[in-house]
Design an enzyme around this catalytic site. Structure first.
Site, PDB file in Angstrom:
ATOM      1  N   MET A  87       0.826  -1.209   0.000  1.00  0.00           N
ATOM      2  CA  MET A  87       0.000   0.000   0.000  1.00  0.00           C
ATOM      3  C   MET A  87       0.863   1.265   0.000  1.00  0.00           C
ATOM      4  SD  MET A  87      -3.214  -0.675  -0.202  1.00  0.00           S
ATOM      5  CE  MET A  87      -4.299  -2.113  -0.068  1.00  0.00           C
ATOM      6  N   HIS A 114      -4.903  -2.505   7.227  1.00  0.00           N
ATOM      7  CA  HIS A 114      -3.429  -2.611   7.208  1.00  0.00           C
ATOM      8  C   HIS A 114      -2.754  -1.375   7.805  1.00  0.00           C
ATOM      9  CE1 HIS A 114      -4.498  -0.246   3.671  1.00  0.00           C
ATOM     10  NE2 HIS A 114      -3.324   0.319   3.822  1.00  0.00           N
ATOM     11  N   ILE A 115      -1.540  -1.553   8.288  1.00  0.00           N
ATOM     12  CA  ILE A 115      -0.687  -0.426   8.703  1.00  0.00           C
ATOM     13  C   ILE A 115       0.749  -0.751   8.308  1.00  0.00           C
ATOM     14  CG2 ILE A 115      -1.924   0.662  10.614  1.00  0.00           C
ATOM     15  CD1 ILE A 115      -0.288  -1.242  12.504  1.00  0.00           C
ATOM     16  N   TYR A 177       2.381   7.373  13.941  1.00  0.00           N
ATOM     17  CA  TYR A 177       1.226   6.472  13.859  1.00  0.00           C
ATOM     18  C   TYR A 177      -0.048   7.207  14.246  1.00  0.00           C
ATOM     19  CZ  TYR A 177      -1.742   2.544  15.485  1.00  0.00           C
ATOM     20  OH  TYR A 177      -2.762   1.660  15.712  1.00  0.00           O
ATOM     21  N   SER A 178       0.008   7.918  15.381  1.00  0.00           N
ATOM     22  CA  SER A 178      -1.147   8.635  15.884  1.00  0.00           C
ATOM     23  C   SER A 178      -1.649   9.651  14.863  1.00  0.00           C
ATOM     24  CB  SER A 178      -0.764   9.324  17.203  1.00  0.00           C
ATOM     25  OG  SER A 178      -1.845  10.039  17.714  1.00  0.00           O
ATOM     26  N   ALA A 179      -0.715  10.360  14.226  1.00  0.00           N
ATOM     27  CA  ALA A 179      -1.090  11.367  13.224  1.00  0.00           C
ATOM     28  C   ALA A 179      -1.862  10.718  12.078  1.00  0.00           C
ATOM     29  CB  ALA A 179       0.162  12.060  12.691  1.00  0.00           C
ATOM     30  N   LYS A 181      -3.618   8.001  12.137  1.00  0.00           N
ATOM     31  CA  LYS A 181      -4.927   7.515  12.597  1.00  0.00           C
ATOM     32  C   LYS A 181      -5.902   8.679  12.838  1.00  0.00           C
ATOM     33  CE  LYS A 181      -4.297   2.977  12.771  1.00  0.00           C
ATOM     34  NZ  LYS A 181      -4.947   2.113  11.776  1.00  0.00           N
ATOM     35  N   ILE A 212      -4.233  -4.757  21.767  1.00  0.00           N
ATOM     36  CA  ILE A 212      -4.656  -6.091  21.315  1.00  0.00           C
ATOM     37  C   ILE A 212      -3.414  -6.997  21.239  1.00  0.00           C
ATOM     38  CG2 ILE A 212      -5.965  -7.332  19.521  1.00  0.00           C
ATOM     39  CD1 ILE A 212      -7.505  -4.945  20.795  1.00  0.00           C
ATOM     40  N   THR A 214      -1.696  -8.749  19.278  1.00  0.00           N
ATOM     41  CA  THR A 214      -1.025  -9.121  18.028  1.00  0.00           C
ATOM     42  C   THR A 214       0.453  -8.753  18.098  1.00  0.00           C
ATOM     43  OG1 THR A 214      -1.696  -7.013  17.104  1.00  0.00           O
ATOM     44  CG2 THR A 214      -3.064  -8.910  16.577  1.00  0.00           C
TER      45      THR A 214
HETATM   46  N1  LIG Z   1      -2.446  -4.508  17.951  1.00  0.00           N
HETATM   47  C1  LIG Z   1      -2.865  -3.465  18.634  1.00  0.00           C
HETATM   48  O1  LIG Z   1      -2.598  -3.329  19.846  1.00  0.00           O
HETATM   49  C2  LIG Z   1      -3.687  -2.406  17.955  1.00  0.00           C
HETATM   50  C3  LIG Z   1      -4.147  -1.340  18.733  1.00  0.00           C
HETATM   51  C4  LIG Z   1      -4.920  -0.357  18.130  1.00  0.00           C
HETATM   52  C5  LIG Z   1      -5.211  -0.434  16.777  1.00  0.00           C
HETATM   53  N2  LIG Z   1      -4.737  -1.467  16.037  1.00  0.00           N
HETATM   54  C6  LIG Z   1      -5.023  -1.471  14.591  1.00  0.00           C
HETATM   55  O2  LIG Z   1      -5.450  -2.751  14.152  1.00  0.00           O
HETATM   56  C7  LIG Z   1      -5.099  -2.925  12.779  1.00  0.00           C
HETATM   57  C8  LIG Z   1      -4.414  -4.270  12.608  1.00  0.00           C
HETATM   58  O3  LIG Z   1      -3.259  -4.294  13.421  1.00  0.00           O
HETATM   59  P1  LIG Z   1      -2.500  -5.634  13.836  1.00  0.00           P
HETATM   60  O4  LIG Z   1      -2.097  -5.464  15.241  1.00  0.00           O
HETATM   61  O5  LIG Z   1      -3.286  -6.798  13.428  1.00  0.00           O
HETATM   62  O6  LIG Z   1      -1.185  -5.461  12.923  1.00  0.00           O
HETATM   63  P2  LIG Z   1      -0.228  -6.572  12.280  1.00  0.00           P
HETATM   64  O7  LIG Z   1      -0.386  -7.873  12.931  1.00  0.00           O
HETATM   65  O8  LIG Z   1       1.124  -5.921  12.250  1.00  0.00           O
HETATM   66  O9  LIG Z   1      -0.786  -6.684  10.780  1.00  0.00           O
HETATM   67  C9  LIG Z   1      -0.559  -5.660   9.860  1.00  0.00           C
HETATM   68  C10 LIG Z   1      -1.021  -6.139   8.489  1.00  0.00           C
HETATM   69  O10 LIG Z   1      -0.730  -5.110   7.526  1.00  0.00           O
HETATM   70  C11 LIG Z   1       0.063  -5.659   6.483  1.00  0.00           C
HETATM   71  N3  LIG Z   1       0.998  -4.643   5.977  1.00  0.00           N
HETATM   72  C12 LIG Z   1       2.113  -4.148   6.573  1.00  0.00           C
HETATM   73  N4  LIG Z   1       2.719  -3.243   5.787  1.00  0.00           N
HETATM   74  C13 LIG Z   1       1.981  -3.183   4.650  1.00  0.00           C
HETATM   75  C14 LIG Z   1       2.121  -2.460   3.427  1.00  0.00           C
HETATM   76  N5  LIG Z   1       3.142  -1.604   3.230  1.00  0.00           N
HETATM   77  N6  LIG Z   1       1.192  -2.636   2.465  1.00  0.00           N
HETATM   78  C15 LIG Z   1       0.150  -3.490   2.652  1.00  0.00           C
HETATM   79  N7  LIG Z   1      -0.030  -4.215   3.779  1.00  0.00           N
HETATM   80  C16 LIG Z   1       0.871  -4.064   4.763  1.00  0.00           C
HETATM   81  C17 LIG Z   1       0.792  -6.846   7.105  1.00  0.00           C
HETATM   82  O11 LIG Z   1       1.107  -7.851   6.169  1.00  0.00           O
HETATM   83  P3  LIG Z   1       2.458  -7.878   5.296  1.00  0.00           P
HETATM   84  O12 LIG Z   1       3.598  -7.644   6.221  1.00  0.00           O
HETATM   85  O13 LIG Z   1       2.404  -9.236   4.687  1.00  0.00           O
HETATM   86  O14 LIG Z   1       2.290  -6.801   4.283  1.00  0.00           O
HETATM   87  C18 LIG Z   1      -0.289  -7.393   8.035  1.00  0.00           C
HETATM   88  O15 LIG Z   1      -1.183  -8.224   7.323  1.00  0.00           O
HETATM   89  C19 LIG Z   1      -4.216  -1.717  12.413  1.00  0.00           C
HETATM   90  O16 LIG Z   1      -4.988  -0.756  11.717  1.00  0.00           O
HETATM   91  C20 LIG Z   1      -3.791  -1.171  13.754  1.00  0.00           C
HETATM   92  O17 LIG Z   1      -3.512   0.206  13.729  1.00  0.00           O
HETATM   93  C21 LIG Z   1      -3.974  -2.459  16.586  1.00  0.00           C
END
Ligand SMILES: NC(=O)c1ccc[n+]([C@@H]2O[C@H](COP(=O)([O-])OP(=O)(O)OC[C@H]3O[C@@H](n4cnc5c(N)ncnc54)[C@H](OP(=O)(O)O)[C@@H]3O)[C@@H](O)[C@H]2O)c1
Ligand SMILES: *[C@@H]1O[C@H](CO)[C@@H](O)[C@H](O)[C@H]1NC(C)=O
Length: 281
Positions: A87, A114-115, A177-179, A181, A212, A214
């Site tokens: 992305m 995604h992020i 990141y915050s910016a 979001k 979360i 993850t």
């Molecule tokens: N975990 C938390 O504590 C938490 C808290 C608040 C909000 N969130 C939000 O929840 C959502 C999911 O987070 P998560 O914790 O599940 O994150 P994650 O496990 O790191 O997953 C991120 C996903 O984004 C993909 N990604 C990374 N870089 C990318 C790129 N340049 N282009 C396209 N895809 C890309 C990754 O796959 P690849 O590496 O294969 O591309 C992966 O599938 C995010 O929006 C995050 O901000 C999470």
């Protein structure tokens, strides 16, 4: 069920998962999930598969997407496919949406999740990092929405945007990141107005997530909430066309303090962090 420690109120709130779920709401629906190769996105894919939806998954890592697609088919997805790419590439959002159009001729739900990578540390002056992160975390969400809106209007579909507590109130060590979001909130809350004014029946759900399990962090002194339940709550809030999801529920309670006692909220948020574990880079 895990509940975040340090907030005795959470255990006494009714569990969201006790609300009857409506898997039939998603049966046969055509859904795009971004960031679906791991974390919350992967879990959303599995829930949607069990609900017998049609899935188009995307992320960068093809090998992981292949495994997730295979598992989705085992779990009962009506169909499942992927398109891999980054992305950060400004042309990629339209490629993903075109794939949905070519395959299904329509779309019911767009889940933007995604992020890109961002460091957990003091802001280090790297403006270029923020520029790139805005492309991945914000502009690609806008681009996918722009490409997908005609199909979503047609189907009276839904847009689900995954954001964070850091997208509603500042958090230390995550300025970039915050910016990105906060930008999502500005854009999608404005777009929601315009759709309503225009009588366009496309819902926008902004998901405000807390910590979360993850990406476990050594700097946060709280127990993270489970990604499986989180993923289900996101899908449910989108299917119910809710304006916002607050997960875990404590997130909603925290946000109540934002206008009444912002300094109190800020010091509470700072108390989450093991500042000793942050090595200035
Ligand atoms: N975990 C938390 O504590 C938490 C808290 C608040 C909000 N969130 C939000 O929840 C959502 C999911 O987070 P998560 O914790 O599940 O994150 P994650 O496990 O790191 O997953 C991120 C996903 O984004 C993909 N990604 C990374 N870089 C990318 C790129 N340049 N282009 C396209 N895809 C890309 C990754 O796959 P690849 O590496 O294969 O591309 C992966 O599938 C995010 O929006 C995050 O901000 C999470
Ligand atoms: C908007 O679309 C949803 C899903 O198709 C439908 O349930 C709802 O009745 C629609 N609302 C209006 C005002 O048309």
């Amino acid at each position: 069920r895990q509940t975040p420690v340090g907030c005795p109120c959470v255990g006494s709130l009714p569990a969201l998962s006790s609300v009857p779920s409506s898997p039939e709401m998603l049966r046969g629906k055509r859904v795009i999930v971004t960031g679906a190769s791991s974390g919350i996105g992967e879990q959303m894919a599995y829930h949607l598969a069990r609900m017998e939806a049609h899935l188009l998954l995307t992320a960068r890592t093809e090998a992981k997407l292949q495994k997730v697609v295979k598992r989705c088919l085992e779990l009962g997805a009506a169909s499942a496919r992927y398109v891999s790419g980054s992305m950060e590439d400004t042309t990629f959002p339209a490629v993903v949406v075109r794939e949905a159009e070519n395959t299904w001729g329509g779309l019911d739900m767009l889940i933007l999740n995604h992020i890109g990578y961002s460091y957990v540390n003091y802001f280090n002056g790297d403006v270029e990092h923020i520029r790139k992160l805005l492309e991945t975390n914000f502009l690609s969400y806008v681009a996918m929405t722009a490409s997908a809106l005609p199909m979503l209007k047609e189907s009276e579909g839904s847009i689900v945007v995954v954001s964070s507590l850091a997208g509603k109130t500042g958090s230390p060590f995550a300025a970039s990141y915050s910016a990105t979001k906060f930008a999502l909130d500005g854009f999608f809350s404005s777009l929601r107005h315009e759709l309503i004014i225009d009588n366009v029946n496309v819902s926008i759900t902004l998901c405000i997530l807390g910590y979360i399990n993850t990406a476990m962090s050594h700097v946060i002194r709280r127990t993270p909430a489970p990604k499986e339940e989180c993923a289900l709550e996101i899908i449910r809030s989108g299917a119910l066309r809710q304006r916002e999801l607050h997960y875990p529920p404590m997130v909603g309670s925290l946000l109540l303090f934002q206008y009444i006692a912002p300094d109190l909220l800020d010091s509470f948020i700072r108390s989450y962090y093991e500042v000793e574990n942050i090595r200035r880079t």
